[in-house]
Design a protein around this motif. Structure first.
Motif, mmCIF file in Angstrom:
data_model
loop_
_atom_site.group_PDB
_atom_site.id
_atom_site.type_symbol
_atom_site.label_atom_id
_atom_site.label_comp_id
_atom_site.label_asym_id
_atom_site.label_seq_id
_atom_site.Cartn_x
_atom_site.Cartn_y
_atom_site.Cartn_z
ATOM 1 N N GLN A 358 0.591 -1.055 -0.093
ATOM 2 C CA GLN A 358 0.217 0.055 0.128
ATOM 3 C C GLN A 358 0.880 1.256 0.002
ATOM 4 O O GLN A 358 1.938 1.121 0.309
ATOM 5 N N PHE A 359 0.324 2.340 -0.230
ATOM 6 C CA PHE A 359 0.822 3.645 -0.323
ATOM 7 C C PHE A 359 0.515 4.152 1.472
ATOM 8 O O PHE A 359 -0.554 4.032 1.652
ATOM 9 N N GLU A 361 2.115 6.937 2.569
ATOM 10 C CA GLU A 361 1.833 8.491 2.210
ATOM 11 C C GLU A 361 2.067 8.367 0.831
ATOM 12 O O GLU A 361 2.316 7.571 -0.032
ATOM 13 N N ASP A 362 1.656 9.616 0.373
ATOM 14 C CA ASP A 362 1.712 9.826 -1.246
ATOM 15 C C ASP A 362 2.936 9.242 -1.960
ATOM 16 O O ASP A 362 2.895 8.791 -3.268
ATOM 17 N N ASP A 363 3.917 9.490 -1.469
ATOM 18 C CA ASP A 363 5.437 9.119 -1.992
ATOM 19 C C ASP A 363 6.056 8.105 -1.305
ATOM 20 O O ASP A 363 7.380 7.878 -1.569
ATOM 21 N N SER A 383 3.726 0.211 -9.201
ATOM 22 C CA SER A 383 2.916 1.226 -8.802
ATOM 23 C C SER A 383 4.029 2.368 -8.007
ATOM 24 O O SER A 383 3.519 3.650 -7.728
ATOM 25 N N GLN A 386 7.581 6.054 -8.698
ATOM 26 C CA GLN A 386 7.630 7.515 -8.772
ATOM 27 C C GLN A 386 7.776 7.947 -7.135
ATOM 28 O O GLN A 386 7.750 9.071 -6.713
ATOM 29 N N THR A 387 7.830 6.839 -6.275
ATOM 30 C CA THR A 387 7.911 7.180 -4.881
ATOM 31 C C THR A 387 9.372 7.481 -4.466
ATOM 32 O O THR A 387 10.212 7.337 -4.962
ATOM 33 N N LYS A 556 12.320 10.636 4.136
ATOM 34 C CA LYS A 556 12.314 11.824 4.221
ATOM 35 C C LYS A 556 13.352 12.748 4.334
ATOM 36 O O LYS A 556 13.471 14.039 3.831
#
Length: 558
Positions: A358-359, A361-363, A383, A386-387, A556
């Motif tokens: 799953q995601f 967070e968005d990235d 999927s 682009q993370t 991050k």
């Protein structure tokens, strides 16, 4: 004056002969130890014995009974020499070549304690160096390289009340480990010292329960997370009664995470989220060490803590615990049960990812390896292109994962991720780093594919003390990817496959069959996987998954 002179002479001779008797007399333990060492050497080094031409277990039993009348070292030396000579002579092939071999387990110092000029010493030393050895008692496959002991089938009519039978259990297992456990050098206690400790105990132990405890003590000495041995009789004697709740260990505190009885919170005064800080007045860590470490073989303390729930069990139907709740601290005496009630189970809810992928967070992507399929891995990586990073969760054992199905997305090219140490069939106690078993078979110690489109961003691997054996092997492969950071706690420290040994009483004991090393020669056995960032779980942050949060933080970071 003459009387005085004679008295002095008499005293000197008395002291001399007393001292001589002390030098040659034998303790019972030492006598059986020397025989057991010679018996084991012949089992795995003698050309004919190693072919299975003799019933070697029966030979042990018969000769232990004959040893009862041996009282001096000189008599024992002759007995041992005759024992060796009772076997038909066979061609000995001597080798002193140790080039490229792993020698940290090579230990025959006990032979040097016999007179170096004696025939006994010469025969023992020749057997030590013999390479004309067959594979009846232990064989090592070309493909698996795991030692197998398939002709260890147990002693017919084994009787725990018979001394020679009990000693056969001790020496059968001790010698198998002495010669074919490549991780023996990592034990906390020298393996021969363990033998010295246990011989007197096996000599006087006549009850079945005491015998089972000694077997557990013997296996525990391996310091190997694969070597758990606790039969039902021993379990019942130690952990018969259980509380009606379950806990997770956080540092030195047990947090109540489940209850199994609809009335538990009424009459047990236990609530989900309660913190147990003491058991019978002792800290949790002290109780783990005192109650579990004598019986549970563990590569490290982190693995031993997996059994922390067991310290709530015991031989009585109640226990006293100290509970921290809110700002209060109080003690309660709680009931324990032979059979746990399960009428209304309640489980503490924790904030953690629930899906196979799953995601979060968005990235940021997340993959749980426990039950994910090949197709689901492919879809996840498609999927996540682009993370900024992917968190791979290896805190539970994968059920159907093939390693290359994962690493094909993580590696730019195929490469070695592990070095493996294996035993040598005709060189007992020596080992070597294993190469690909056959040229026609892909090297199992390499993984990945040539892939220009491999995942180039951060990969965070989550591990803990549930990460064990196959999971640690998979973890080492993931760690070999270019951008991997490992987050968590010390893993179980038992990376490779198990070997199984059947004791004379027909019970089976396992141990880690091979040694595991990173490509830079750092050992993973006992130490577990390399950790880049340790997770700091506390009871205050327990309800949130600190492993995942740390992974997000690292992704991050610039």
């Amino acid at each position: 004056m003459k009387s005085l002179f004679l008295a002095i002479i008499f005293t000197v001779f008395a002291v001399f002969f007393t001292h001589a008797r002390e030098l040659t007399s034998l303790s019972e333990s030492h006598k059986f130890k020397q025989f057991g060492l010679v018996w084991g050497l012949m089992k795995y080094h003698h050309p004919l014995v190693s072919k299975g031409k003799y019933n070697w277990s029966e030979a042990f039993v018969k000769n232990v009974e004959k040893l009862e009348r041996i009282k001096t070292q000189e008599a024992l030396n002759l007995f041992l020499l005759n024992f060796i000579n009772s076997i038909k002579p066979s061609k000995i092939k001597i080798s002193n070549d140790f080039d490229g071999l792993f020698t940290k387990n090579y230990d025959y110092d006990w032979i040097s304690k016999f007179p170096a000029t004696s025939e006994l010493y010469k025969k023992l030393n020749a057997l030590k160096l013999n390479t004309n050895i067959s594979d009846y008692y232990v064989s090592i496959g070309t493909l698996s390289i795991i030692p197998t002991f398939e002709n260890e089938k147990g002693l017919e009519k084994f009787d725990v009340s018979i001394k020679s039978h009990r000693l056969l259990t001790l020496f059968s297992f001790w010698n198998a480990i002495q010669y074919f456990d490549v991780n023996k050098y990592l034990m906390d206690t020298d393996w021969e010292d363990t033998l010295d400790t246990l011989i007197p105990k096996f000599l006087i132990c006549e009850s079945e329960l005491k015998y089972e405890r000694l077997k557990a003590e013997l296996v525990r000495a391996l310091d190997d997370s694969h070597a758990l041995y606790l039969n039902q009789k021993l379990l019942d004697s130690l952990f018969k009664y259980k509380p009606s709740f379950a806990t997770n260990l956080v540092n030195d505190t047990l947090v109540v995470v489940a209850t199994f009885d609809q009335n538990a919170e009424d009459y047990n005064k236990i609530k989900l989220g309660d913190k147990i800080v003491k058991i019978e007045g002792k800290s949790i860590n002290r109780t783990i060490l005192e109650n579990l470490s004598p019986y549970i073989s563990a590569s490290n303390y982190s693995y031993l803590k997996r059994f922390s729930n067991w310290i709530l069990r015991g031989q009585s139907d109640s226990l006293k615990i100290t509970i921290a709740r809110n700002d209060s601290l109080f003690s309660k005496c709680l009931p324990r049960y032979k059979d746990l009630p399960n009428t209304n189970q309640k489980v503490l809810s924790r904030d953690a990812p629930k899906k196979k992928w799953q995601f979060i967070e968005d990235d940021i992507g997340y993959i749980n390896l426990r039950s994910i399929s090949k197709q689901e891995i492919k879809t996840a990586f498609s999927s996540f292109t682009q993370t900024k990073g992917i968190i791979i969760d290896l805190r539970k054992t994968p059920s159907n994962l093939l390693l290359n199905e994962l690493t094909r997305y993580l590696y730019p090219k195929r490469k070695k991720f592990i070095r493996v140490l294996g035993p040598i069939s005709n060189r007992p106690s020596l080992a070597k780093h294993v190469k690909s078993p056959l040229r026609l078979i892909s090297d199992p110690f390499k993984t990945g594919h040539k892939n220009r489109n491999f995942y180039r961003n951060k990969v965070i691997l989550l591990v803990n003390n549930n990460t064990m054996s196959q999971s640690e092997y998979i973890g080492m492969a993931i760690q070999g990817s270019p951008n991997c950071l490992t987050v968590g706690k010390t893993t179980a420290g038992a990376v490779m496959n198990i070997a199984a040994f059947t004791l004379p009483d027909a019970t089976q004991v396992n141990f880690t069959s091979l040694g595991a090393f990173y490509p830079d020669d750092t050992s993973a056995q006992r130490k577990g996987l390399k950790i880049d960032h340790y997770v700091n779980e506390t009871t205050s942050n327990f309800l949130r998954d600190q492993y995942v949060l740390k992974g997000i933080e690292l992704i991050k970071m610039k």
